[in-house]
Scaffold this motif. Structure first.
Motif, mmCIF file in Angstrom:
data_model
loop_
_atom_site.group_PDB
_atom_site.id
_atom_site.type_symbol
_atom_site.label_atom_id
_atom_site.label_comp_id
_atom_site.label_asym_id
_atom_site.label_seq_id
_atom_site.Cartn_x
_atom_site.Cartn_y
_atom_site.Cartn_z
ATOM 1 N N ALA A 68 0.836 -1.213 0.000
ATOM 2 C CA ALA A 68 0.000 0.000 0.000
ATOM 3 C C ALA A 68 0.866 1.258 0.000
ATOM 4 C CB ALA A 68 -0.933 0.001 1.208
ATOM 5 N N GLU A 69 2.077 1.147 0.558
ATOM 6 C CA GLU A 69 2.987 2.300 0.628
ATOM 7 C C GLU A 69 4.082 2.242 -0.441
ATOM 8 O OE1 GLU A 69 2.052 4.526 2.823
ATOM 9 O OE2 GLU A 69 0.504 3.098 3.487
ATOM 10 N N ALA A 70 4.111 1.156 -1.229
ATOM 11 C CA ALA A 70 5.198 0.983 -2.203
ATOM 12 C C ALA A 70 4.913 1.768 -3.481
ATOM 13 C CB ALA A 70 5.364 -0.500 -2.532
ATOM 14 N N GLU A 71 5.969 1.989 -4.251
ATOM 15 C CA GLU A 71 5.829 2.728 -5.513
ATOM 16 C C GLU A 71 5.312 1.790 -6.608
ATOM 17 O OE1 GLU A 71 8.576 5.161 -8.767
ATOM 18 O OE2 GLU A 71 9.552 4.052 -7.142
ATOM 19 N N LEU A 72 4.179 2.181 -7.203
ATOM 20 C CA LEU A 72 3.629 1.433 -8.334
ATOM 21 C C LEU A 72 4.299 1.959 -9.607
ATOM 22 C CD1 LEU A 72 1.314 -0.597 -9.215
ATOM 23 C CD2 LEU A 72 -0.038 1.423 -9.681
ATOM 24 N N VAL A 73 5.035 1.107 -10.303
ATOM 25 C CA VAL A 73 5.822 1.601 -11.436
ATOM 26 C C VAL A 73 5.326 1.106 -12.799
ATOM 27 C CG1 VAL A 73 7.933 1.975 -10.117
ATOM 28 C CG2 VAL A 73 7.527 -0.264 -11.129
ATOM 29 N N GLY A 74 4.330 0.218 -12.804
ATOM 30 C CA GLY A 74 3.848 -0.267 -14.097
ATOM 31 C C GLY A 74 2.484 -0.908 -14.021
ATOM 32 N N HIS A 75 1.739 -0.816 -15.128
ATOM 33 C CA HIS A 75 0.440 -1.485 -15.283
ATOM 34 C C HIS A 75 0.266 -1.720 -16.779
ATOM 35 C CE1 HIS A 75 -4.237 -1.003 -15.436
ATOM 36 N NE2 HIS A 75 -3.886 -2.274 -15.414
ATOM 37 N N TRP A 76 0.064 -2.981 -17.180
ATOM 38 C CA TRP A 76 -0.052 -3.281 -18.606
ATOM 39 C C TRP A 76 -0.977 -4.467 -18.807
ATOM 40 C CZ3 TRP A 76 4.337 -4.207 -15.699
ATOM 41 C CH2 TRP A 76 4.687 -5.547 -15.524
ATOM 42 N N ALA A 77 -1.280 -4.727 -20.074
ATOM 43 C CA ALA A 77 -2.113 -5.877 -20.447
ATOM 44 C C ALA A 77 -1.457 -6.615 -21.605
ATOM 45 C CB ALA A 77 -3.504 -5.414 -20.854
ATOM 46 N N GLY A 78 -1.692 -7.913 -21.664
ATOM 47 C CA GLY A 78 -1.223 -8.737 -22.781
ATOM 48 C C GLY A 78 -2.290 -9.736 -23.150
ATOM 49 N N LEU A 79 -2.076 -10.429 -24.255
ATOM 50 C CA LEU A 79 -3.062 -11.380 -24.755
ATOM 51 C C LEU A 79 -2.500 -12.797 -24.772
ATOM 52 C CD1 LEU A 79 -4.387 -9.281 -27.793
ATOM 53 C CD2 LEU A 79 -5.417 -9.497 -25.505
ATOM 54 N N ARG A 80 -3.076 -13.656 -23.951
ATOM 55 C CA ARG A 80 -2.662 -15.061 -23.925
ATOM 56 C C ARG A 80 -3.309 -15.803 -25.093
ATOM 57 N NH1 ARG A 80 -4.978 -13.772 -19.152
ATOM 58 N NH2 ARG A 80 -3.740 -13.708 -17.234
ATOM 59 N N PRO A 81 -2.626 -16.814 -25.622
ATOM 60 C CA PRO A 81 -3.240 -17.645 -26.667
ATOM 61 C C PRO A 81 -4.078 -18.755 -26.041
ATOM 62 C CG PRO A 81 -0.904 -18.172 -26.433
ATOM 63 C CD PRO A 81 -1.217 -17.141 -25.392
ATOM 64 N N GLY A 82 -5.336 -18.450 -25.753
ATOM 65 C CA GLY A 82 -6.233 -19.406 -25.096
ATOM 66 C C GLY A 82 -6.508 -20.611 -25.985
ATOM 67 N N SER A 83 -6.518 -21.812 -25.367
ATOM 68 C CA SER A 83 -6.770 -23.049 -26.113
ATOM 69 C C SER A 83 -7.524 -24.021 -25.215
ATOM 70 C CB SER A 83 -5.441 -23.670 -26.558
ATOM 71 O OG SER A 83 -4.636 -23.956 -25.417
ATOM 72 N N PRO A 84 -8.209 -25.012 -25.806
ATOM 73 C CA PRO A 84 -8.959 -25.973 -24.986
ATOM 74 C C PRO A 84 -8.056 -26.688 -23.977
ATOM 75 C CG PRO A 84 -9.587 -26.145 -27.291
ATOM 76 C CD PRO A 84 -8.397 -25.235 -27.243
ATOM 77 N N GLU A 85 -8.372 -26.531 -22.701
ATOM 78 C CA GLU A 85 -7.628 -27.150 -21.589
ATOM 79 C C GLU A 85 -6.159 -26.728 -21.543
ATOM 80 O OE1 GLU A 85 -8.237 -31.371 -21.327
ATOM 81 O OE2 GLU A 85 -10.387 -31.185 -21.679
ATOM 82 N N GLY A 86 -5.815 -25.676 -22.269
ATOM 83 C CA GLY A 86 -4.441 -25.172 -22.239
ATOM 84 C C GLY A 86 -3.426 -26.090 -22.886
ATOM 85 N N VAL A 87 -3.895 -27.042 -23.694
ATOM 86 C CA VAL A 87 -2.972 -27.976 -24.360
ATOM 87 C C VAL A 87 -2.552 -27.380 -25.703
ATOM 88 C CG1 VAL A 87 -2.661 -30.301 -25.309
ATOM 89 C CG2 VAL A 87 -4.026 -29.966 -23.229
ATOM 90 N N PRO A 88 -1.254 -27.133 -25.896
ATOM 91 C CA PRO A 88 -0.821 -26.497 -27.143
ATOM 92 C C PRO A 88 -0.927 -27.423 -28.349
ATOM 93 C CG PRO A 88 1.079 -27.076 -25.793
ATOM 94 C CD PRO A 88 -0.143 -27.360 -24.958
ATOM 95 N N PHE A 89 -0.868 -26.810 -29.520
ATOM 96 C CA PHE A 89 -0.865 -27.525 -30.799
ATOM 97 C C PHE A 89 0.582 -27.560 -31.292
ATOM 98 C CE2 PHE A 89 -5.028 -25.798 -30.203
ATOM 99 C CZ PHE A 89 -5.901 -26.731 -30.727
ATOM 100 N N ILE A 90 1.154 -28.759 -31.356
ATOM 101 C CA ILE A 90 2.558 -28.902 -31.762
ATOM 102 C C ILE A 90 2.651 -30.032 -32.782
ATOM 103 C CG2 ILE A 90 4.943 -29.285 -31.000
ATOM 104 C CD1 ILE A 90 3.966 -28.596 -28.113
ATOM 105 N N GLY A 91 3.055 -29.691 -33.999
ATOM 106 C CA GLY A 91 3.228 -30.726 -35.012
ATOM 107 C C GLY A 91 2.706 -30.305 -36.374
ATOM 108 N N ARG A 92 2.691 -31.259 -37.297
ATOM 109 C CA ARG A 92 2.289 -30.973 -38.686
ATOM 110 C C ARG A 92 0.773 -30.895 -38.800
ATOM 111 N NH1 ARG A 92 4.689 -33.925 -42.523
ATOM 112 N NH2 ARG A 92 6.219 -35.062 -41.270
ATOM 113 N N VAL A 93 0.321 -30.106 -39.772
ATOM 114 C CA VAL A 93 -1.115 -29.970 -40.020
ATOM 115 C C VAL A 93 -1.489 -30.910 -41.161
ATOM 116 C CG1 VAL A 93 -2.979 -28.399 -40.666
ATOM 117 C CG2 VAL A 93 -1.063 -27.560 -39.277
#
Length: 363
Positions: free
Chosen positions: A288-313
């Motif tokens: 509460a007394e500390a210096e706030l030096v940053g606030h930002w947003a980013g975009l996660r690559p959401g996927s079903p159950e967080g399981v990535p897609f790795i391999g050939r299509v």
């Protein structure tokens, strides 16, 4: 072999590095700057937030990566001159609802997760708020300073003679010949390759629509705040009620994060700032007394159950994926990229690739 990697975040950078080390000619393109999106915006905990809540597929990648991270940090520091700061602090989970499930998972997986008295936590983390009654501790969890990780990867790649990097080079489409994908179209001209790897994070699904592929990867917004404190203020990571505090070596403290479905909007909001500050002060009242030096947003690559897609299509010869890591891109990057390289170069894979295969998971 000429390989084109679309997306220069942690996944794209590390994929490019491993392929280039194996002798491939690698071209890396990004619509923005290297590592400027999710890889920069995340917290960098080298563990899923609640590892016992994930499938065996995520766990397999996480465990391989966690064991490899210290070596990766050291190698990148040596090759680039930038220290990614793989910082082993341990992690305390406070007042978990599924503590029994967590301990059962740890016993099954032989991971060092222990129930510890709350007094032990208070001695270890004097800044912790009162009111917590139970804690689990994993002493060997690290965090990585992700902006420095991507900077180190970029510099290490630029030093390699068989790597070309094109920043601010948006891909507008793919080059197809019969059933083969053999490059991409950009505003600066066509770039051809023997293999095209899509590692474009939250933008991967949008890119693949141009080929008629429905990839279930969508942007999930996350907001973070950053404080500057004394270097010894927080000796360990702490997590309670879905929010976490991560200490950097120089006294910066990261607090995260929100989970919002807001399309590709990554504008930081006052509501999220207030919510994150409230969580920070409930966890560590001195903030509460500390210096706030940053606030930002980013975009996660959401996927079903967080399981990535790795391999050939399947059906698109030459097209490969390494994307959809959701909340765990930085955690899973070393194993995901090694697995991609193993598959693309026809080597024996480090782990069973079946759970991540795009076949059967695309529409």
């Amino acid at each position: 072999m000429r390989v084109l990697v679309v997306g220069a975040g942690a996944i794209g950078l590390l994929s490019a590095r491993l392929l280039a080390e194996a002798g491939a000619e690698v071209c890396l393109v990004d619509q923005s700057v290297t590592g400027g999106e999710s890889s920069w915006a995340g917290g960098g905990i080298v563990s899923p937030l609640y590892p016992w809540r994930y499938s065996a597929a995520v766990t397999a990648l996480a465990h391989w990566s966690q064991d490899y991270y210290p070596r990766l940090g050291e190698k990148l520091r040596h090759d680039s001159g930038v220290d990614p700061e793989v910082h082993v602090t341990g992690l305390y989970w406070l007042d978990l609802e599924d503590e029994a499930a967590a301990l059962a998972w740890a016993a099954r997986m032989q991971r060092p997760l222990l129930s510890v008295p709350i007094e032990t936590v208070r001695r270890a983390v004097p800044a912790l708020a009162s009111g917590f009654s139970r804690a689990l501790h994993m002493p060997d969890v690290a965090n990585v300073r992700n902006p420095r990780l991507v900077k180190a990867l970029r510099l290490a790649l630029l030093a390699m003679p068989n790597v070309t990097l094109h920043e601010r080079c948006a891909v507008t489409g793919f080059i197809r010949e019969a059933d083969r994908v053999c490059g991409v179209r950009t505003a600066g001209g066509d770039i051809r390759a023997d293999r095209v790897v899509v590692a474009a994070g939250a933008w991967s699904g949008e890119l693949l629509k141009g080929l008629g592929i429905e990839l279930p990867v969508e942007p999930v917004k996350g907001q973070m705040i950053l404080y500057k404190c004394a270097e010894d203020f927080l000796p360990s990571m702490v997590l309670a009620k879905g929010r976490y505090a991560i200490p950097r070596r120089d006294g910066h403290i990261l607090i995260g994060s929100t989970l919002e479905h807001a399309g590709f909007d990554k504008t930081p909001t006052e509501a999220a700032l207030a919510s994150l500050r409230a969580s920070a002060e409930a966890l560590l009242p001195a903030l509460a007394e500390a210096e706030l030096v940053g606030h930002w947003a980013g975009l996660r690559p959401g996927s079903p159950e967080g399981v990535p897609f790795i391999g050939r299509v399947p059906g698109y010869e030459g097209l490969w994926l390494n994307c959809g890591h959701y909340r765990n891109g930085l955690v899973l990057a070393p194993a995901s990229c090694r697995l991609l390289a193993d598959l693309l170069l026809d080597r024996t894979p480090i782990i069973d690739p079946a759970p991540y295969a795009p076949a059967g998971r695309l529409h």
